[in-house]
Design an enzyme around this catalytic site. Sequence first.
Site, PDB file in Angstrom:
ATOM      1  N   HIS A  84      -4.863   6.123  -9.743  1.00 50.11           N
ATOM      2  CA  HIS A  84      -5.519   5.067  -8.957  1.00 50.11           C
ATOM      3  C   HIS A  84      -6.855   4.745  -9.601  1.00 50.11           C
ATOM      4  O   HIS A  84      -7.653   5.642  -9.874  1.00 50.11           O
ATOM      5  CB  HIS A  84      -5.745   5.514  -7.508  1.00 50.11           C
ATOM      6  N   ASP A 163      -5.237   1.907   7.911  1.00 52.00           N
ATOM      7  CA  ASP A 163      -6.172   1.535   6.839  1.00 52.00           C
ATOM      8  C   ASP A 163      -6.161   0.029   6.605  1.00 52.00           C
ATOM      9  O   ASP A 163      -7.213  -0.583   6.387  1.00 52.00           O
ATOM     10  CB  ASP A 163      -5.828   2.258   5.538  1.00 52.00           C
ATOM     11  N   ARG A 170     -13.765  -3.701   7.895  1.00 56.25           N
ATOM     12  CA  ARG A 170     -14.924  -3.265   7.091  1.00 56.25           C
ATOM     13  C   ARG A 170     -15.394  -4.371   6.161  1.00 56.25           C
ATOM     14  O   ARG A 170     -16.587  -4.554   5.936  1.00 56.25           O
ATOM     15  CB  ARG A 170     -14.550  -2.018   6.274  1.00 56.25           C
ATOM     16  N   SER A 185      -9.779   5.791   2.833  1.00 59.80           N
ATOM     17  CA  SER A 185      -8.916   4.622   2.678  1.00 59.80           C
ATOM     18  C   SER A 185      -7.996   4.785   1.468  1.00 59.80           C
ATOM     19  O   SER A 185      -6.768   4.629   1.567  1.00 59.80           O
ATOM     20  CB  SER A 185      -9.814   3.385   2.515  1.00 59.80           C
ATOM     21  N   LYS A 189      -3.607   6.276   1.517  1.00 55.96           N
ATOM     22  CA  LYS A 189      -2.461   5.561   0.936  1.00 55.96           C
ATOM     23  C   LYS A 189      -1.790   6.406  -0.151  1.00 55.96           C
ATOM     24  O   LYS A 189      -0.564   6.441  -0.253  1.00 55.96           O
ATOM     25  CB  LYS A 189      -2.939   4.215   0.363  1.00 55.96           C
TER      26      LYS A 189
END
Length: 428
Positions: A84, A163, A170, A185, A189
């Site tokens: 990620h 999320d 947010r 967050s 995931k």
Amino acid sequence: MSFDAVDVIVAKRDGHQLTDAQIDWVVDAYTRGVVADEQMSALTMAILLNGMNRAEIARWTAAMIASGERMDFSGLSRPTADKHSTGGVGDKITLPLAPLVAVFGVAVPQLSGRGLGHTGGTLDKLESIPGWRAELSNAEMMAQLDEVGAVICQAGAGLAPADRKLYSLRDVTGTVESIPMIAASIMSKKIAEGTGALVLDVKVGSGAFMKDLDRARELARTMVELGTDAGVKTVALLTDMSTPLGLTAGNALEVRESVEVLAGGGPADVVELTVALAREMLAAAGRPDVDVAAALADGRAMDAWKRMIEAQGGDAGATLPVARETEQVLAEADGTVTVLDAYAIGIAAWRLGAGRARKEDPVQAGAGVELHARPGDIVRAGQPLLTLHTDTPERFERAREALVGGVVIAPTGTPVGVRPLVIDRIEG
Ligand code: URA
């Protein structure tokens, strides 16, 4: 157990630790619409201002995971590893990385998103390949992981729905920048996705979410702790995002550059980061001693790329779209290029049509910015520094405005403060 939302808000406003039961309730009640947006906004602002400790962040992450489905790759014959990136300009690394790792028998389940703002989205890039399709069912994804070993597709709506709702809130309440919230967050995931190993590429610099190194390091540590506590082998690299990665920012432009890397060429920084992340993913998945660079040089990664693209309906041999119009940005003086600012170039690419301002906007496949120089290069006045690409030439002016101050040429020989690409490594 049920609580009063106001009591939870007041507890965090006054600097107290939230209990497990309070966190479980508030995340679940918000997802179901029982806690109102204005109450959750107040709570996220209190969290941004007063923070959360490790136990609270872990519980918040678990509550978001519990709001949706969890994928399970334990039936696959291969171990899994995912990567990620916190997002940057010209960050096309996922494209060569996923097939490269698959070459070594480690499956890569890469659930990706579309771009918003100045950083590009992996799905937008791949959608510039004719026929390629981002939406796969869970069964299709599993079959592709078994047969090809790599899949890059859209994350389903069932993964961490809390999320999804919270992130939109947010975004419009000035509370994105909370490290506990960002970490929860991202990791909710990734943990729900079910990968066995995870490598985080935490970007730092003008084109990144985290502009300064201390905050980037804190985010990386928090995410590594969350992954490790959830049983996912997690490692983070802190990498430079003060200048774009490679020589392109824009969807089809970045696919073309990724294919160059898969063909054994491409810009040195893209190759370096692809190889560094592949080594980390393979080591974390139990394959530490393989020759990653050889698989780029000898065509095995390219073969895996073609199989991955074709499995999702894409024509890997097709000509990629090009923008209808181009304009060049020329060097205004002789000298050394000291700054090619990632944020400025990301905004320019976005304004040219490579990115979107709202979720539902279309993107132009061919739009973006091509770089002809890197910081440290010596240039002559009139030499092309950038080529701007777009289908809609009225966008050139606003793109050029974004570049003001973002491209700097200093007298020849001026020292350039170039950071190493991989700045630090954090392990659980
Ligand atoms: N990316 C995410 O998925 N969540 C955040 O909060 C920030 C970036």
